[in-house]
Design an enzyme around this catalytic site. Structure first.
Site, short mmCIF file in Angstrom:
data_model
loop_
_atom_site.label_atom_id
_atom_site.label_comp_id
_atom_site.label_asym_id
_atom_site.label_seq_id
_atom_site.Cartn_x
_atom_site.Cartn_y
_atom_site.Cartn_z
N HIS A 318 0.86 -1.19 0.00
CA HIS A 318 0.00 0.00 0.00
C HIS A 318 0.88 1.23 0.00
O HIS A 318 1.94 1.22 0.62
CB HIS A 318 -0.89 0.00 1.24
CG HIS A 318 -2.06 0.93 1.10
ND1 HIS A 318 -1.98 2.26 1.39
CD2 HIS A 318 -3.32 0.69 0.69
CE1 HIS A 318 -3.15 2.81 1.16
NE2 HIS A 318 -3.99 1.89 0.73
N ASP A 376 -8.00 -5.38 0.23
CA ASP A 376 -8.51 -6.21 -0.86
C ASP A 376 -8.15 -7.68 -0.72
O ASP A 376 -8.68 -8.52 -1.44
CB ASP A 376 -7.98 -5.69 -2.21
CG ASP A 376 -8.59 -4.35 -2.55
OD1 ASP A 376 -9.80 -4.22 -2.34
OD2 ASP A 376 -7.87 -3.45 -2.99
N1 CMC Z 1 4.07 -7.45 -5.00
C1 CMC Z 1 5.41 -7.43 -5.21
N2 CMC Z 1 6.18 -6.35 -5.01
C2 CMC Z 1 5.57 -5.23 -4.62
C3 CMC Z 1 4.18 -5.16 -4.40
C4 CMC Z 1 3.43 -6.33 -4.60
N3 CMC Z 1 2.11 -6.33 -4.41
N4 CMC Z 1 3.84 -3.92 -4.02
C5 CMC Z 1 4.97 -3.21 -4.01
N5 CMC Z 1 6.03 -4.00 -4.37
C6 CMC Z 1 7.44 -3.62 -4.40
C7 CMC Z 1 7.77 -2.79 -5.63
O1 CMC Z 1 8.15 -3.59 -6.71
C8 CMC Z 1 8.88 -1.91 -5.11
O2 CMC Z 1 10.03 -2.72 -5.07
P1 CMC Z 1 11.49 -2.04 -5.36
O3 CMC Z 1 11.68 -1.04 -4.27
O4 CMC Z 1 12.45 -3.17 -5.33
O5 CMC Z 1 11.40 -1.40 -6.72
C9 CMC Z 1 8.49 -1.64 -3.66
O6 CMC Z 1 7.67 -2.77 -3.28
C10 CMC Z 1 7.69 -0.35 -3.47
O7 CMC Z 1 6.58 -0.41 -4.35
P2 CMC Z 1 5.95 0.83 -5.13
O8 CMC Z 1 5.35 0.35 -6.38
O9 CMC Z 1 6.98 1.92 -5.20
O10 CMC Z 1 4.85 1.27 -4.10
P3 CMC Z 1 3.60 2.18 -4.43
O11 CMC Z 1 3.30 2.89 -3.18
O12 CMC Z 1 3.83 3.00 -5.66
O13 CMC Z 1 2.47 1.11 -4.79
C11 CMC Z 1 0.57 -0.29 -4.65
C12 CMC Z 1 1.43 0.77 -3.94
C13 CMC Z 1 -0.68 -0.57 -3.82
C14 CMC Z 1 0.12 0.22 -6.03
C15 CMC Z 1 1.43 -1.58 -4.81
O14 CMC Z 1 1.82 -2.06 -3.53
C16 CMC Z 1 0.69 -2.67 -5.60
O15 CMC Z 1 0.71 -2.66 -6.82
N6 CMC Z 1 0.01 -3.64 -4.87
C17 CMC Z 1 -0.79 -4.63 -5.53
C18 CMC Z 1 -2.13 -4.05 -5.94
C19 CMC Z 1 -3.06 -3.87 -4.74
O16 CMC Z 1 -3.21 -4.76 -3.92
N7 CMC Z 1 -3.72 -2.71 -4.70
C20 CMC Z 1 -4.71 -2.41 -3.67
C21 CMC Z 1 -4.29 -1.29 -2.79
S1 CMC Z 1 -5.36 -1.18 -1.33
C22 CMC Z 1 -6.88 -0.73 -1.94
C23 CMC Z 1 -6.92 0.67 -2.42
O17 CMC Z 1 -6.56 1.58 -1.68
O18 CMC Z 1 -7.35 0.86 -3.55
#
Ligand code: CMC
Length: 441
Positions: A318, A376
């Site tokens: 998140h 989720d």
């Molecule tokens: N699986 C694998 N790696 C992950 C995941 C994941 N679900 N989420 C983040 N990472 C890794 C990412 O690759 C990055 O690694 P590195 O530092 O080595 O490059 C690190 O963790 C930080 O991730 P980020 O993409 O910079 O984080 P963000 O804040 O931009 O993304 C997120 C947040 C929710 C989009 C992401 O965690 C994700 O895609 N999760 C899966 C989708 C999901 O479950 N979404 C629902 C969110 S809760 C409901 C809502 O609020 O809508």
């Protein structure tokens, strides 16, 4: 130079000195402290005084507005609505009470609660012509596509509540949206399975009425299970608002131009649809089905760790929570009890999800990045057990979030510092160059 301190809330505690090393110019920026959360540097004079923009893709360090509605402490896993903890609201309150709280800032007393429930129940039907509007969609349309279209179309049906400068019309639009969104969501579902639409029944409570419109048919109108109605209500509470996330910011940005509330909420629904946001609950279930069995978990974790593989563990991670999402904790608890009440024993997807959470929790990659289950992760399992198809999961999220979007939209319209949202950019394209005639290119 204007003193802007009068037009922003939060006490100014000190200043942040910015020095432009290129020109030697210095600027003192006021730093404000809200009721909770990190201090905020008020950068509004940065461009007028120094000619410098800020650059923050994804708004990872940018507050886009002042708000009194929801507070999240991502490190501690805390979520408060108007100061009340989500766990307490989920345990002791009901969805319409939470709607009132989000909209008006306080928990209703008995008379206010009765009055609000009565008002909402008076708006549950949709314009009869909207029924024919549905027939324009293909039967296999995704219900979220229908939601975007039909909610946007509300502006064509309810002209008398689209004047955003009239507080009465704003209130009527708010009530209409909260009241009609379950009716529209149930209609989207009924349309997709070819069953007749069910009219709302105003003697039923909010979640109960939604389940009635979704699962009953005119030839067999059965009472809704109180256990399911309570579970549905709790899911609605858990999704009601979540600060300035992508869809809420979309609603605020769309609304900042003066667009009517129905159009703004349709924009919010579109933004919510994506798999990184509200579409994740659908993606979680698809992912669990794809994993299929516990012995394949390591293979999928390996893929999630691989930077060259776009696969992500859906329902994990998140932007704000770097701890267990408090909503996931409540859902995890209710999933067990609801499955029990429904007589669903040893639900294989739940077992798989629990094992996935356990193994990911022990994995260094997930530990280092503080990736925990989010809301989720468990909601899909619960919704599936309740009888919803996967394609309806995000619709339920949109239904519940509508009140949050409206509360935030209303707060924005009523904010004296509100102006049209207009971010700037770091331009890295071609500098000015002379036009080249076609035969010289
Ligand atoms: N699986 C694998 N790696 C992950 C995941 C994941 N679900 N989420 C983040 N990472 C890794 C990412 O690759 C990055 O690694 P590195 O530092 O080595 O490059 C690190 O963790 C930080 O991730 P980020 O993409 O910079 O984080 P963000 O804040 O931009 O993304 C997120 C947040 C929710 C989009 C992401 O965690 C994700 O895609 N999760 C899966 C989708 C999901 O479950 N979404 C629902 C969110 S809760 C409901 C809502 O609020 O809508």
């Amino acid at each position: 130079m204007n003193d802007m301190s009068e037009t922003a809330g939060g006490a100014t505690t000190h200043t942040l000195t910015v020095t432009d090393n290129a020109t030697g110019q210095r600027l003192e920026l006021p730093v404000r402290q809200g009721t909770e959360g990190p201090r905020v540097a008020d950068i509004r004079r940065l461009y007028s005084d120094l000619g410098i923009f800020t650059y923050d893709p994804g708004f990872t360090a940018t507050g886009s507005c002042e708000s009194k509605i929801t507070f999240i402490d991502g490190d501690e896993g805390v979520l408060l609505h108007r100061g009340y903890a989500i766990e307490e609201l989920a345990e002791h309150s009901d969805f319409l009470e939470v709607c009132f709280l989000l909209l008006y800032g306080h928990l209703p007393d008995k008379a206010e609660k009765e009055d609000f429930e009565q008002t909402i129940s008076m708006h549950t039907m949709v314009h009869e012509q909207m029924r024919t509007f549905f027939s324009g969609f293909r039967r296999d349309a995704h219900p979220m596509a229908i939601m975007v279209g039909v909610v946007g179309a509300m502006s064509a049906f309810y002209h008398d509540s689209t004047d955003i400068d009239d507080p009465y019309q704003r209130m009527v639009a708010s009530h209409r949206l909260i009241a009609k969104i379950p009716t529209i969501a149930a209609m989207a579902y009924k349309y997709s399975i070819g069953q007749p639409f069910m009219y709302p029944r105003n003697e039923l409570r909010y979640a109960e009425n939604f389940l009635h419109m979704t699962f009953n048919v005119p030839c067999e109108d059965k009472p809704v299970s109180p256990v399911l109605a309570r579970a549905m209500d709790r899911i609605f509470i858990l999704h009601a608002d979540h600060e300035q996330n992508a869809s809420t910011s979309t609603v605020r940005l769309a609304g900042s131009s003066g667009a009517n509330p129905f159009a703004c909420i349709a924009a919010g629904i579109a933004s919510l649809w994506g798999p990184a946001h509200g579409g994740a609950n659908e993606a979680v279930l698809n992912m669990l089905r794809e994993i299929g069995s516990k012995d394949r978990i390591p293979e999928f974790l390996k893929r999630a760790r691989d930077r060259d593989d776009p696969f992500r563990l859906m329902g994990f991670g998140h932007r704000v929570y770097k701890n267990y999402d408090p909503r996931a904790a409540v859902l995890k608890k209710s999933t067990d009890s609801v499955l029990d009440e429904l007589g669903v024993r040893n639900e294989p997807l739940l077992e798989l999800a629990l094992e996935l959470e356990r193994i990911a929790g022990e994995d260094e990659y997930f530990q280092q990045r503080k990736l925990f289950p989010n809301v989720d992760f468990y909601s899909g399992i619960l919704l599936q057990a309740m009888g919803f198809p996967t394609s309806m999961f995000t619709v339920l999220f949109a239904l519940a979030r509508t009140v949050g979007w409206i509360a935030q939209w209303k707060e924005m319209i009523e904010d004296p510092v509100q102006k049209i949202g207009r971010p700037r950019q770091l331009y890295t394209g071609e500098a000015r160059r002379p036009f080249v005639p076609l035969d010289e290119r």
